[in-house]
Structures are given as structure tokens and as C-alpha cells.
Design a protein around this motif. Structure first.
Motif: not given
Length: 858
Positions: A103-125
Motif C-alpha cells: 500500500i504505497d502513495i507515489i508522489r512526485d517520483g517518491m514512494v511513501i509506504h503506508r502499509l501498517r497492519t496495525s492500522r488495518i481495521k476489520v469490520v462485519q460486512e
């Protein structure tokens, strides 16, 4: 207490965040190598929701039971930030887990890593809970921080695990279409040579390219053309219609292999009946006295009415039914549970019953898809006749009554019967009875209260529906529903007596009688003409409006559907109508008026022969619909001189001048013309005088705010008054000598003077609104004061006219116009008081209208 809230919050966070089925990991090593061209850009007109896809890459590995997804969203504007800043994956925790690779954001040629499993929420769907279906799905999501215009969001994840209910056989379908633009699209399915796949394509979808590497078999779609997911769907489009390129994939060789799967899934119907159910079966046998049709009717009614619909479609129970014993004891189940329960009961008595699978969306187009269990979304019951054909019944329908052979079944199209030896789909014949017979009697005198009596007879599916509604709704709710239904006739309709509801369950016939009272229905136009409007609601609701329908798309029809509607009108005068008859392969419409003196009976009939109007016939249907609508929605008008009465569609309420007046007969009304001429001179001189005045302001000229905020709405209101009053002036027929004579004949010279007074007031309102709008646009310093003067003149004029209509003798034909004047006065008072208060108190007004009169220098 604060500590308790803190602990609760921590527990909630843990529940949302931690989930054993969600983790991170590196990219799979088995991925097929694609070569996207990431520098491509789509056309601006193909971008929706503020983003597009640089890449969509879907890969399925059958040996590893894994679905891999890789996408890159390109954010174009603020809408894209809003709609594309969340990463979301839905999965079934009973047999699946999710691995996030990137899970990355690519901005102006730079890669910003956003994958943090602690921030992933799981809800009933539970998206279908409102339909009493619970699927147990979970949704893992991550809301991204600091997403900006121009960012590219690069996401890759795998969902591992296939539903074991399908016995390690794969099937899928996908459409080569997208709501927004896609620059690079790849679809890959990786299997082995001993598990080949079968494909079926529609709407010119391309087939896959096949690659073989030893025992590995790879099917690929490399940048096929992607259709724009436009507005080719909607309420008037048949559910089965699909114009998008679609690919069906299956590991099932044909329908016989799906039958084999179904028989295993339903355990070949080898389920014991619990003792309590066996006792019921014994009672039904006694009551039916050996008549198997009567026994089947009793069993069906029990499953339909006493086993409520509730689907626990969790894990393998998406397709595997619960045992009949559990369904009977819990007294609930979904479609496959109820179908299996009824099948088990019937088979217990040697009635050859089987579960049958259908698709309520695909319906008659089911034979165009590839064979697989995923092709179905509903289960019913098939009973095999001695001649080898089937009778179908739906145990999920409720409140069905009548003879077993006449029970209604929707137009499901095709069914797959789960019976040994079945080799293909079986046609499902829809129920033949879905009839409405409605008689409405409406007494509509000129000035007395109107009365409406309704007798509605419903048979077949219509009776089932109305019976179900009366069982679900309270009397209070039913009264409100019907009042709203008949409010199209009059907003003040009231129930005259209680409903009379009778139910003949043997004939499956429900009769409902209703009685209503309402104020006089005849309305009065501004020049004294009378008019009355009516719409046949049941036909208006069931005939689809084709005004926005494209000519290359079919239009859905209710089918089967049969309506006989009669409107008995008791009128103060006689009106005439022309009959209409239309018949084609899709529908038949008949309209026959029968007139006896001032009473007229309008007989309507609508019958459908198919569930759609073919695309090739849409153009003809548009003309048919126009002709039909003129019959089911009409206006009766009566001119002020009562010289002619006629039925017509869509005249203006004020356009009530005598009928049949040709342009060659038109003569000028010179009193009205001279009055308009002198008033025009008067207001021109008044404008010249007032325009040179100025007011003292708090701020310097030229420093005012631009027009904006609430002032824009004020300007629109003034312009609306101007347009409305000009329209009324043109429609009222002031300048016609015929109108002048009509008023003279109806009320003498006094009514003609009232006629000119009304014209004078209308000219005043038009001139004042035009001058005000000019000063408003110029931001003149005198605008606020002049607006207050205009508001006063507006209210005074409307009040004066109302008083004159009460104190002067007027003919009975225009007495009803008093109510129109009262309503106009109230509306004007509310609006002018609100805007006057705003003008007096608003700082924006004081800071905007600062411009003085400036004399032109020549």
C-alpha cells in the motif's frame, strides 16, 4: 466512569484492528509477468469520480486457491481524494485470509509506504441484512492519510482460499467494463493441464490467449478494450440485459456436472424427518385423503407461511443447505433451506420432488452463461409429472392461496433441476394469473364535495401481494398508504368509511372496497375557466416512461400482468373522448369510453405478453406511450362562457379562454391595450425619476461586495416573479376582445372593470420587478429601499384584488378563484416578509448596494 469509557474504547480498537485472517507479506513468486505502459493517460471525458486506473491486474492461481489484485489509482482532483483514498477488501473468514503486499502513495517520483497492519481495521460486512440474509463476510480496510491531487495509490493484495462447497472446482465471470478509465488491464488465470477451463463470451468479449509451460496452463487477457460503464442500467431496463463484453469461466464441463455437484451438496435428499414433522405429515395425509395434490398444497402452505425467511449464508452455507430437521425446529431458513425442506416432505410421500436452481436476474438468458453453481441465486421446487415435464413452485413466496395448479410463479426463465440424469436447463412457465379488476366511481360536481368509491378485485399473484400487504401493515398504515395514493386526485382526500376486505382463498380472490370524500375537484383559472385533472395511477405506475430510454436497449415490462380498470365519472356536463386500441407482441392496450348523458365510463385494459419491449421496438413504443398517456392522464376544461367543454391534455391552468377560437377570429380589446400603453408611459417616467435618487450609505461608492451568497437567491426570486407574471399576462387573454365580451356577459360592466383592475395590478408587478432587477444588477444604493416599497405594493395589490373579489358581485363560475387569490397572498406575504427582514438586517446588503446615480457626460 471515564475509566470505563477508556477501557471500552481500547477494547473496541482491539476488536477492529486485530484479526488473525489479515496480515502482510511479500509478493507471490508465482505471478505472471505483465508489462503495463504506465505513462499512458486517458481522455478527460472518460474519467469519473475524480480518478482513473493506471493499472488493473487480476490474477487467479487455482492450485494455490488464491486471487491476486494489483491496482494503481491516479488521483485527478478533490473528488478523487474523496472517493479513492480507502483500501478495502472483503473476505469470508471461514475459509479465506487476506495478505496485503503493498500500500504505497507515489508522489512526485517518491514512494511513501503506508502499509501498517496495525492500522488495518476489520469490520462485519452485512450488506443484505435488510433482506434477512447474513453472509458472515468481513471487510478489511485502511483509510489513507494525506492523499493529495496528483497522487498515485499503488495497492497489491491476495485473498487466499476458495469456498470448499464447490468441491475444488473453479468458476468466475467478469465484465470488461469500468465506471472510470483504465489505462492498463490484465486478467490472468493460472491452472494445470489436468484442470482445463471452459470459456463462454458475450457481446464481442475476447477469449483468452493460452500459454503452456510443462504442466502449467495459463490464460491471459492483455489490455483488451474496456467499455465505459455508462447508464445502460436502471429501473426500466430488464434485469437480464447485459450489453457489456462479458467472459464466463468454468471448470464444470456442462450442466450435468453441475447437477452432480448439486446432488452431492443436497446429500441426494437423504435426510430423515424429525418426529414432530412426521406427525404433521401424518395429519396432512389424513386431511388430503390420499389426494397427493391436496397433500402438496398443505405442505407448501406450511413451508411458505410458517417457516420464515432468514438466511444464515455463512461459509459453505452460501450454497449448502441446512438439514431439514434444523430448519423445521428453528422455523426459519433461506430459499435453499425451504426448498429442501419441502422437497424432503414431498419425497417422504413418494411425490417426485426435486430442488431446482434458478437465477432471478439472468432469467431467460440463463442459457447464455457458462455452466457453474455460481450461475444461480435462488432455489425453488420442481415436481415431475408423469409425462416427464415439471411443475415449479416457490416455497419462499408467502400468502399464496387458490388451486395448486394456479399458484403464481414469476417469469424465472430457466431452472436446473437437481435430479439424476438431468442434462440441461428446463424452461419455467410463469403463472398465468396476475389480474387486477378495478372500478372507481367519481362524483365531481362543480362546487359540492366530490366522492370516490373504489372496488378492487385482485386474483392470482395480485391477490397474493395484496393479502401479504394487509397482513403486514396496520390499519393506520394502510389508510396512510391509500391516502397518499389518491392524493393525486386531491391533497385533501379523506377516508369516508372503513375498508371492506374479503378474501376467497379457494379462488385466490381478494376484494377491497374503499370510500373517500374530498373538496370540489374543479379548479378555477385566472380568467374564470374551470378545469379538472385525473390520472389512472395503476397504469401510469406500470407503463414504463421511455422518454430517456435509448433506442438500442430493451425496456422492462411487468409480466405476466393484466389490468381491467373502469372509471365511472359523474360530471356536471358532458365530455367526449376518442377510443384507442394498440396491440403488438409485447403488450395490448385498449381504451373505450361509453357516454350516457353527463355520465361517462372510461374502460381501460392493459395486458403484457412478454417481460420486455425489444430494443428494435422502442421507437414505436415511445409513440404508443405518448398516445396512451393522453388517455390515462387527462384534463377536462370548461371555458368561462360555458360555450364548449372538451377533454384535452396539458393546457395551462390559466389558459381557459373559449375553445375553438381561431387566429382569424381574434379581435383586440382596446380598453386593455390603452391601459397597458398609459401604464407603460407612467412607469417609464417613474423609473426616470426614481433612478436619479440616491441614498446615504455606510461605505464609499465603488467599494461594495460582489453579488453573492443569499443575494443571488434574492435576484433569482425577483427574476422568477418577473417571468411568472409575464407568463400569466400572456396566458390570461387580456388583449382579446372575446375575453372582454365573456366578462361582460358573465358580470356586466362591473366585472369588466374588475378585469382591468387585475390587469393594472399585474402590469404594476411586472414593471416593478423589471426595475428592481435592473437596480439589483447595478448594485444601486436605492435598491434596498425600493425593494421594501415594492414588497408593500405587491402585498397591497394582491390584498386589493382579493377584497374586490369578495365585495363585488361575481358569477358563480369564478367564485373558486378566491381561493387562488388567498393562496397567492399568503405566499407573497411569507416571501416578502422574509426578504424584507433580510434586507433590513443584513450586513452584506449594506456592504453591496453602494452605487449612486451617475449622470452620463456627452
Amino acid at each position: 466512569m471515564r475509566t470505563l469509557w477508556l477501557i471500552s474504547g481500547i477494547l473496541l480498537t482491539l476488536r477492529l484492528s486485530a484479526h488473525p485472517n489479515v496480515r502482510s507479506g511479500s509478493l507471490p513468486g508465482w505471478l505472471y509477468d505483465n508489462h503495463p505502459r504506465l505513462n499512458e493517460r486517458p481522455s478527460v471525458e472518460d474519467i469519473s469520480n475524480g480518478y482513473y486506473y493506471d493499472l488493473l491486474d487480476f490474477q487467479s492461481n487455482l492450485a494455490r486457491n488464491t486471487e491476486f489484485t494489483h491496482y494503481i489509482r491516479h488521483i485527478v482532483n478533490g473528488s478523487g481524494v474523496q472517493y479513492a483514498s480507502e483500501v478495502s477488501v472483503t473476505f469470508s473468514p471461514q475459509f479465506q485470509h487476506v495478505v496485503f503486499h503493498r500500500i504505497d502513495i507515489i508522489r512526485d517520483g517518491m514512494v511513501i509506504h503506508r502499509l501498517r497492519t496495525s492500522r488495518i481495521k476489520v469490520v462485519q460486512e452485512e450488506t443484505d441484512a435488510d433482506e434477512f440474509q447474513y453472509n458472515g463476510l468481513k471487510r478489511a480496510f485502511l483509510t489513507l492519510d494525506d492523499v493529495r491531487k496528483g497522487d498515485r495509490i499503488d495497492v497489491a493484495f491476495s485473498v487466499v482460499g476458495f469456498n470448499p462447497v464447490f468441491g475444488n472446482k473453479y468458476s468466475d465471470e467478469f465484465s470488461l467494463s469500468s465506471e472510470t478509465a483504465v489505462c492498463n488491464y490484465f486478467k490472468t488465470i493460472i491452472t494445470t493441464t489436468d484442470r482445463p477451463l471452459f470459456f463462454r463470451t458475450t457481446n464481442h468479449a475476447p477469449g483468452p490467449v493460452e500459454h503452456r509451460h510443462d504442466k502449467t496452463l495459463i490464460y491471459t487477457w492483455d489490455n483488451p478494450s474496456i467499455d465505459a460503464d455508462d447508464t445502460r442500467s436502471g429501473s426500466n431496463i430488464p434485469s437480464w440485459f447485459n450489453s457489456y463484453p462479458t467472459v464466463y469461466v468454468t471448470e464444470f464441463e456442462g450442466w450435468p456436472s453441475v447437477v452432480d455437484w448439486g446432488l452431492k451438496t443436497f446429500n441426494h435428499y437423504k435426510y430423515p424427518l424429525p418426529p414432530a414433522l412426521q406427525q404433521k405429515v401424518s395429519d396432512w395425509k389424513t386431511r388430503s385423503q390420499g389426494d397427493k395434490v391436496a397433500f402438496a398444497s398443505l405442505a407448501l402452505r406450511f413451508v411458505q407461511d410458517e417457516i420464515r425467511y432468514l438466511g444464515l449464508e455463512i461459509g459453505t452455507n452460501t450454497h449448502r443447505p441446512h438439514p431439514p430437521t434444523a430448519v423445521f425446529e428453528r422455523r426459519f431458513g433461506d430459499c435453499k433451506d425451504k426448498a429442501l425442506l419441502l422437497t424432503a416432505i414431498l419425497r417422504h410421500e413418494d411425490i417426485p420432488a426435486y430442488v431446482a436452481l434458478i437465477n432471478t436476474e439472468t432469467r431467460s438468458r440463463l442459457n447464455t452463461v457458462a455452466p457453474s453453481p455460481g450461475a444461480f441465486d435462488h432455489a425453488i421446487v420442481a415436481i415431475r409429472r408423469p409425462d416427464g415435464k415439471y411443475d415449479f413452485i416457490d416455497p419462499t413466496l408467502t400468502a399464496q392461496r387458490g388451486q395448486f395448479a394456479d399458484l403464481f410463479l414469476p417469469a424465472y426463465g430457466y431452472a436446473l433441476v437437481l435430479r439424476e440424469g438431468e442434462s440441461g436447463l428446463q424452461p419455467v412457465t410463469p403463472g398465468k394469473i396476475n389480474d387486477y379488476s378495478i372500478i372507481e366511481t367519481l362524483d365531481a360536481p362543480w362546487y359540492d364535495s366530490s366522492h370516490l368509491s373504489v372496488t378492487s378485485v385482485y386474483t392470482g399473484a395480485a391477490a397474493d401481494d395484496i393479502r401479504s400487504m394487509f397482513s403486514e401493515k396496520s390499519t393506520k398504515d394502510l389508510e396512510a398508504i391509500y391516502r397518499k395514493y389518491y392524493a393525486t386526485i386531491s391533497d385533501e382526500v379523506r377516508q369516508d368509511r372503513a375498508f371492506a376486505f374479503t378474501d376467497d382463498s379457494e379462488k385466490n380472490m381478494v376484494t377491497v372496497r374503499k370510500h373517500y370524500c374530498m373538496p370540489p375537484l374543479w379548479k378555477t383559472g385566472s380568467n374564470g375557466g374551470r378545469y379538472f385533472e385525473f390520472t389512472v395511477r395503476i397504469l401510469e405506475q406500470n407503463l414504463p416512461d421511455p422518454s430517456d430510454a435509448p433506442d438500442n436497449v430493451p425496456i422492462a415490462l411487468p409480466y405476466p400482468f393484466n389490468v381491467h380498470y373502469t372509471l365511472d365519472l359523474n360530471l356536471p356536463e358532458s365530455w367526449s373522448f376518442d377510443e384507442l386500441h394498440i396491440k403488438n407482441d409485447a403488450y395490448q392496450f385498449d381504451f373505450e369510453p361509453v357516454r350516457v348523458g353527463n355520465n361517462i365510463s372510461l374502460h381501460y385494459s392493459l395486458r403484457t405478453f412478454d417481460d420486455h419491449i425489444p430494443a428494435a421496438s422502442v421507437g414505436a413504443y415511445k409513440q404508443d406511450y405518448k398516445n396512451i398517456y393522453e388517455k390515462i392522464s387527462f384534463r377536462l376544461t370548461r371555458a368561462p362562457d360555458a360555450g364548449g367543454s372538451f377533454g384535452e391534455r396539458n393546457p395551462s391552468p390559466d389558459a381557459t379562454a373559449p375553445a375553438h377560437l381561431s387566429l382569424g377570429d381574434w379581435k383586440a380589446c382596446w380598453p386593455a391595450i390603452w391601459l397597458t400603453f398609459f401604464f407603460s408611459l407612467l412607469f417609464f417616467r417613474l423609473f426616470q425619476y426614481l433612478n436619479t435618487r440616491s441614498e446615504e450609505t455606510l461605505y464609499a461608492a465603488g467599494s461594495g461586495y460582489p453579488l453573492g451568497g443569499w443575494l443571488i437567491l434574492l435576484g433569482i426570486s425577483i427574476a422568477s416573479v418577473l417571468v411568472l407574471e409575464v407568463t400569466r399576462l400572456l396566458q390570461a387573454g387580456y388583449f382579446s376582445d372575446t375575453s372582454w365580451e365573456v366578462y361582460g356577459n358573465a358580470g356586466g360592466i362591473s366585472l369588466q372593470y374588475l378585469y382591468l383592475t387585475q390587469l393594472a395590478i399585474q402590469l404594476t408587478l411586472i414593471s416593478g420587478a423589471a426595475i428592481l432587477l435592473f437596480w439589483f444588477i447595478k448594485k444601486r444604493d436605492i435598491f434596498p429601499r425600493m425593494f421594501l416599497w415594492y414588497a408593500g405594493i405587491l402585498l397591497s395589490g394582491r390584498l386589493l384584488l382579493l377584497v374586490l373579489f369578495y365585495v363585488m358581485p361575481i358569477p358563480a363560475s369564478i367564485v373558486g378563484y378566491r381561493s387562488v387569490l388567498i393562496l397567492a397572498l399568503v405566499r407573497s406575504a411569507v416571501c416578502t416578509i422574509a426578504w424584507a427582514g433580510y434586507i433590513l438586517r443584513s450586513g452584506q446588503v449594506k456592504s453591496t448596494f453602494l452605487e449612486p446615480f451617475r449622470q452620463r457626460i456627452r
